[in-house]
Design an enzyme around this catalytic site. Structure first.
Site, PDB file in Angstrom:
ATOM      1  N   LEU B  58       0.821  -1.210   0.000  1.00  0.00           N
ATOM      2  CA  LEU B  58       0.000   0.000   0.000  1.00  0.00           C
ATOM      3  C   LEU B  58       0.858   1.264   0.000  1.00  0.00           C
ATOM      4  CD1 LEU B  58      -3.035   0.609   2.414  1.00  0.00           C
ATOM      5  CD2 LEU B  58      -2.029   2.233   0.819  1.00  0.00           C
ATOM      6  N   GLU B  60       1.684   4.450  -3.001  1.00  0.00           N
ATOM      7  CA  GLU B  60       1.592   4.911  -4.390  1.00  0.00           C
ATOM      8  C   GLU B  60       2.934   5.287  -4.987  1.00  0.00           C
ATOM      9  OE1 GLU B  60      -0.439   5.596  -2.008  1.00  0.00           O
ATOM     10  OE2 GLU B  60      -2.309   4.734  -2.732  1.00  0.00           O
ATOM     11  N   PHE B  86      -5.618   9.826  -4.201  1.00  0.00           N
ATOM     12  CA  PHE B  86      -4.499   9.051  -3.668  1.00  0.00           C
ATOM     13  C   PHE B  86      -3.337   8.954  -4.643  1.00  0.00           C
ATOM     14  CE2 PHE B  86      -8.322   6.985  -1.597  1.00  0.00           C
ATOM     15  CZ  PHE B  86      -8.301   7.889  -0.542  1.00  0.00           C
ATOM     16  N   HIS B 129     -12.067  11.145  -2.534  1.00  0.00           N
ATOM     17  CA  HIS B 129     -12.575  10.130  -3.468  1.00  0.00           C
ATOM     18  C   HIS B 129     -13.334  10.729  -4.648  1.00  0.00           C
ATOM     19  CE1 HIS B 129     -11.661   7.730   0.060  1.00  0.00           C
ATOM     20  NE2 HIS B 129     -11.854   6.617  -0.620  1.00  0.00           N
TER      21      HIS B 129
HETATM   22  C1  LIG Z   1      -2.754   7.048   0.181  1.00  0.00           C
HETATM   23  C2  LIG Z   1      -3.966   6.173   0.105  1.00  0.00           C
HETATM   24  N1  LIG Z   1      -4.020   5.170  -0.794  1.00  0.00           N
HETATM   25  C3  LIG Z   1      -5.104   4.380  -0.896  1.00  0.00           C
HETATM   26  C4  LIG Z   1      -6.193   4.569  -0.080  1.00  0.00           C
HETATM   27  C5  LIG Z   1      -7.438   3.680  -0.218  1.00  0.00           C
HETATM   28  N2  LIG Z   1      -7.578   2.853   0.985  1.00  0.00           N
HETATM   29  C6  LIG Z   1      -8.407   3.200   1.998  1.00  0.00           C
HETATM   30  S1  LIG Z   1      -8.275   2.146   3.299  1.00  0.00           S
HETATM   31  C7  LIG Z   1      -7.136   1.198   2.505  1.00  0.00           C
HETATM   32  C8  LIG Z   1      -6.552   0.004   3.210  1.00  0.00           C
HETATM   33  C9  LIG Z   1      -5.931   0.393   4.506  1.00  0.00           C
HETATM   34  O1  LIG Z   1      -5.466  -0.757   5.164  1.00  0.00           O
HETATM   35  P1  LIG Z   1      -4.878  -0.679   6.618  1.00  0.00           P
HETATM   36  O2  LIG Z   1      -3.798   0.350   6.658  1.00  0.00           O
HETATM   37  O3  LIG Z   1      -4.519  -2.063   7.045  1.00  0.00           O
HETATM   38  O4  LIG Z   1      -6.054  -0.107   7.533  1.00  0.00           O
HETATM   39  P2  LIG Z   1      -7.469  -0.817   7.780  1.00  0.00           P
HETATM   40  O5  LIG Z   1      -8.420  -0.243   6.764  1.00  0.00           O
HETATM   41  O6  LIG Z   1      -7.299  -2.297   7.642  1.00  0.00           O
HETATM   42  O7  LIG Z   1      -7.884  -0.418   9.159  1.00  0.00           O
HETATM   43  C10 LIG Z   1      -6.856   1.703   1.235  1.00  0.00           C
HETATM   44  C11 LIG Z   1      -5.904   1.098   0.265  1.00  0.00           C
HETATM   45  C12 LIG Z   1      -6.113   5.630   0.856  1.00  0.00           C
HETATM   46  N3  LIG Z   1      -7.134   5.884   1.694  1.00  0.00           N
HETATM   47  N4  LIG Z   1      -5.002   6.400   0.934  1.00  0.00           N
END
Ligand SMILES: Cc1ncc(C[n+]2csc(CCOP(=O)(O)OP(=O)(O)O)c2C)c(N)n1
Ligand SMILES: Cc1ncc(C[n+]2csc(CCOP(=O)(O)OP(=O)(O)O)c2C)c(N)n1
Ligand SMILES: [Mg+2]
Ligand SMILES: [Mg+2]
Lengths: 373, 322, 373, 322
Positions: B58, B60, B86, B129
């Protein structure tokens, strides 16, 4: 050495195969069987790289180059790492790896263009498996990881075929270790077990910031947190650099994944020719590091242990004179680019609107020639 | 093909690209098993394997930066950015590396990277978003920037972008993902604008999500006796100024519409070009309709913030009043 | 538990003070003397937080909310961490820390605005020392480090005065651990020895990506590479979370610097109400984790070990019913913002050009009213 | 003050800001002992201590992100980005946090962060050290963007920016750092443009490094009998359109000059506004002179790439020919 030990706390965990005094020492994990001729050839590399560097600084003073980032003091780390590369391996330098460029058979003149301002690099990384210099700190470490992903997809890892298996060597500095990109590269390399070796030259300074500004622990520790091995070497010891990098590259090629090597060294010169280190560091510190010079120790070893004669050193001198001449005259001969070339290579396929801009500018330029005529 | 949704057309286009060139790979967050949060890559990992369609960690900057390395190794990466808001952590790699490496290498290295970005608002989403960052990329030399407005363009333009040896930022109007349309047998040139509705009284230029809105406005204007020409820009950079100028030379009036904040948006560039190239044809100043100069608002306000049929009509009327 | 042990490899290095069966166990480094009443109050927190979460999901289904990010299954980690905070401490949540919000006395209705779309957060972090939810993954960890830099500059660390010393608690997820920002935050915290505690809820998933996509080693290992301690806790054990976070916050306040806590837990619900986990994970996995429910174990403990009577549980039930009603009616009553409010709070000092846009839009809106009238 | 270089004026302005408000802190790479690579913060760490003027680790996202946290804690951070081309790693924190947090919090949190960026070319530097990224920030709602063109503005505008409760991206024309000038006793309003040379025949608008070039061009035009008005925009966002429009209403002609690539640059926005607000006054289209739509070139080409007196005169002549 005692002074030196004051300046640089002794690092029990630092791999060293050749002491500053030129004494060959063994390390259990890094046996290096190397012939005297090979060591002589490393000496030649070190001397020539330093001469290229010295010449470039002179050219900058004479206004032939706009800038130069000197690798003085880091030749041992760079030549050792560079000579550990196999023909298929790919390297991703910063802007200071002139010693690695040398080992990859890159003509020094090719490096000068971007410092002279006649181009932005302009070479093809595929020519010598040496990527373009990257100025944005840390960015190239992600390129290295991505390249390694390609290597994996090409099935060029762990096949056991020496003519196929490929490793990637990524360079960065102590300051760069703070950049998100470098740490993201570690994430990718660890998660995908990529065939990449990270070679961090901790030259103690990021311009005016001492390494303590970046980290309170040795930088090689960083790797363990991501789940791959990290190791510190005496970055002024070309043999340690060669042995450790060779082993790490072997592991990468064999599919054993990434390694982080921290080469503990020192930037003897200003950050670049534009920098003034007297504002932030003491001459005494630099003096101390002089005692650890990467070339002197090899020379001492060759003289004392191998009994190399004066003629050998003299021949290297002559060669480096010739190299200096090649760099000097070659640099001055680098042609200035054509005005209209600014529009070239912006895209693989030039857009109509850029062509329009180019043609308009061409017409504009001609209007002067007519006046001139 | 019978009428398909844009989401499906993109999926088919990506599938075709994967079939046509073994060097094409798809990478991003959740593009594998999940098929992307919008299911644009649905089924592709299953059919092409985890080596060619894969989830990344995760980050970018990591996605774009590793795509650069893959391109240097000879691959043709298609990166998915999960949502418009993002892309910024990857901005440095896009602006300083993706856009510049071909130039830095004097043409020795190609950067055939496609960066897909679902963009724009109108879907009732939370912050980050619903943004429209296209102008940032259009202002970045070395990049090409396009946006599809219908399933046919989606299907063809994504393939053309992937086949392009230049980096392409591919903007997908997420709120139109589920609109159906026929897919043409042949593509139009990637960087050519299209007159989607001929008209005599005024020209309205839009791209991506706003094309449908512009057409709706043109339909409504008809009731008031106004014959509006609508142009789908399709390519934001390079911009097919000629097609727009030709139209304005006939209609004498131009309204540019996009969701992005008006100031320093794509409409500004088009206005600047048209007022120069069609100076004597313009009977009214080029007018712009876009998002306001504020951050994208909370979703309960987005209908007010986004350009609507009425705001476009209002601009057309103001233009016609000159 | 045996199944559970299959799904989740036993973690010898995982701090646990209350087993899934509700058995109180001791940990040498984390003695926790806590009264039964305190445990009852933690139970109340857990139940109410879960009820708020459940209610929000229902409201989303009814179209009252556009989206909801459920914390189901993570209440133990969140309530433990939240209750470890002292009045002066500051917390930086992601978008899922509803349990921490609760512990910081944030009215659940305050959280609903951004999910309903009536605002983007809109609360003042200073009101409850609870920062705005941050959606951009990892960004808030740098804000936490910066806030901690301010704390240091305010001389609010290591004074020994409990009413002065301040710590910062930064939340992030397993997926976030890959972001450059999170790692840069580690760099800052280590280099400046900042009073910040990183609380990573490893809920095993980043939307559809299992934690193995991000890291091949436990995430708490990351800290050691940067030079500060990391520790893993049973994230479904509210007592472990309380004890370990409390100690880490104490260390931070006392000037002993940062700690990374990895709370090993599980996201029982879809990533958000828009997600469909059936596409990427097995129901069996979720079932296994049900056996580790953070609330059940406390209830079991209170019933078996403390002999808490039915009336206590009934009273909590009544309270949670009331809370549910508060959330339901409060949510529906949240006012829609005024159209012209989009122009407000863009800047502290509105610009003339934005005022111009606002006035033009106001006139435009009126033109319809006139038509309407 | 007697005439001082812009570099010194900025240094004095920062010093004044540190004296006036204990919450002001200066952070960035090499801003401490070294005083910054351009010595703009020279001596400030010595006089105000390491708690208020300090070197950060080498990471721009970290610099901006921690500044955000410091602002939440009540500080007034002044961040130095070492060179224009290195702001991009911090772009996400600037665009998604610095610019939006005040709005996200419904005005509860203020973001009084000043981000100083030495920008522009003409100093013979290597890649990434000569860029002009101002349009990216001008297109970002929530930010204010300014650029000084002379020592007096440098001295006053940096203080006004730091005192502003809004985030300000402060662009310093690095190639003018060493030009001397008088410092006025009083500041002009931060977001107001200034007519630096009155004229009747045409208006040339510039900002930052191009103001001096525009004035030189106006001087040269005088020899050809053309009386050129030159306006220093000073504030890029918000933009003082009124001052430009008032000028164009008199001259009927406008040329906008900046170093940034022309397409989607600040000149586009100004052109779009002026052709709308001064439609009937324009006797010629608004013309733009700027960098070409290419990456900033190797330094041996920068004199060709950058707008020069001749290219400005060429545009003025073309404008006058209409
Ligand atoms: C910079 C960024 N990239 C992508 C996203 C889209 N996104 C929202 S939540 C998420 C997953 C997050 O996973 P984690 O850090 O494990 O937190 P959780 O949601 O499991 O609590 C993603 C990829 C985002 N919010 N911010
Ligand atoms: C992203 C970015 N920020 C800032 C700079 C300016 N800069 C050039 S070199 C340098 C220091 C790099 O230090 P280090 O990584 O230790 O490498 P070294 O120069 O010592 O070899 C800085 C800050 C840059 N090139 N890129
Ligand atoms: Mg260094
Ligand atoms: Mg997670």
């Amino acid at each position: 050495m005692s002074e030196a030990l004051h300046a640089v706390p002794p690092e029990p965990d630092m791999v060293q195969l050749l002491t500053p005094e030129g004494v060959r020492v063994e390390h259990p994990d890094y046996p290096l069987d190397i012939t005297d001729d090979e060591i002589k050839s490393l000496y030649r590399d070190l001397v020539l790289v330093r001469r290229i560097d010295t010449e470039a600084i002179a050219l900058q003073r004479q206004g032939e180059l706009g800038l130069w980032a000197s690798c003085l003091g880091q030749e041992g780390a760079q030549v050792g790492a560079g000579r550990a590369l196999r023909p298929h391996d790919m390297s991703f330098p910063t802007y200071r790896e002139h010693g690695v460029a040398w080992c990859q058979d890159v003509d020094p003149l090719v490096l000068l263009g971007m410092f002279r301002g006649t181009n932005l690099g302009g070479w093809d990384p595929a020519d010598n498996n040496f990527n373009l210099y990257t100025i944005v700190i840390g960015a190239q470490t992600l390129h290295a990881a991505g390249y390694a992903m390609g290597v994996v997809r090409d099935g060029a890892v762990g096949t056991g075929d020496p003519n196929r298996d490929t490793a990637v060597l990524a360079f960065f500095g102590d300051g760069a270790s703070s950049q998100g990109d470098v740490n993201e590269s570690f994430v990718w390399a660890a998660a995908d077990n990529l065939p990449v070796v990270y070679f961090c030259q901790n030259n103690q300074w990021a311009i005016s910031a001492p390494v303590t500004t970046q980290s309170r622990v040795p930088i090689y520790h960083r790797a363990s947190g991501f789940g791959f091995p990290g190791i510190r070497i005496d970055g002024n010891d070309v043999l340690a650099s060669l042995a450790v990098t060779r082993k790490a590259l072997d592991n990468a090629r064999n599919g054993q994944g990434p390694t982080l090597i921290e080469a503990f060294t020192y930037r003897m010169n200003p950050h670049t020719t534009s920098d003034d280190p007297t504002r932030y560091r003491l001459a005494a510190e630099t003096e101390t590091w002089k005692l650890k010079d990467p070339i002197e120790r090899v020379r001492a070893y060759l003289t004392r242990e191998v009994g190399v004669d004066a003629e050998f050193f003299a021949s290297i001198e002559r060669e480096s004179e010739a190299m200096a001449e090649h760099v000097r005259s070659g640099c001055r001969a680098l042609p200035d680019p054509e005005p209209l070339s600014v529009f070239e290579h912006v895209h693989a396929e030039m857009t109509d609107e850029l062509r329009e801009q180019r043609d308009a500018f061409a017409t504009y330029l001609q209007s002067f020639e007519e006046v001139g005529a | 093909m019978s009428p398909v949704m844009m989401a499906k057309a993109l999926n088919e286009g990506l599938r075709k690209a994967l079939e046509d060139d073994p060097k094409v790979i798809i990478m991003g967050e959740d593009v594998g098993k999940l098929g992307g949060v919008f299911r644009i890559t649905d089924g592709l990992q299953k059919d092409f394997g985890e080596a060619r369609v894969f989830d990344t960690p995760l980050a970018e900057s990591g996605i774009i930066g590793t795509a650069v390395g893959l391109a240097i190794r000879g691959y043709r990466p298609v990166c998915e950015i999960q949502f418009d808001g993002f892309v910024y952590p990857g901005f440095d790699q896009i602006v300083s590396q993706v856009a510049k490496i071909h130039n830095r290498s004097n043409g020795k290295i190609k950067m055939p990277i496609t960066i897909r970005i679902p963009y724009g608002g109108g879907i009732g989403a939370v912050e980050h978003h619903s943004e429209s960052p296209e102008a940032y990329f259009a202002h970045t030399a070395g990049l090409k920037v396009v946006s599809c407005s219908n399933p046919s363009d989606a299907y063809w333009m994504i393939q053309q972008s992937i086949r392009s040896d230049d980096p392409v930022i591919f903007f997908e109007p997420k709120r139109r993902y589920w609109v159906k349309g026929e897919v043409a047998d042949r593509p139009a040139p990637l960087h050519q604008a299209r007159v989607v509705r001929p008209g005599r009284d005024a020209t309205v230029v839009a791209y991506g999500p706003m094309v449908a809105t512009a057409l709706e406005a043109a339909g409504a204007a008809e009731d008031d006796g106004h014959d509006i020409e609508v142009i789908d820009l399709r390519s934001i950079s390079p911009m097919d100024t000629a097609t727009v100028v030709a139209s304005v030379e006939r209609t004498g009036r131009l309204v540019v519409v996009h969701e992005a904040s008006v100031s320093h948006g794509v409409g500004a560039e088009l206005a600047a070009r048209v007022q120069e190239k069609a100076f004597y044809s313009l009977e009214a100043p080029v007018l712009r309709v876009g998002g306001f100069d504020t951050p994208y608002p909370a979703s309960r306000l987005e209908e007010e913030w986004l350009p609507t049929v009425d705001r476009i009509l209002d601009a057309v009327d103001r233009s016609l009043e000159y």
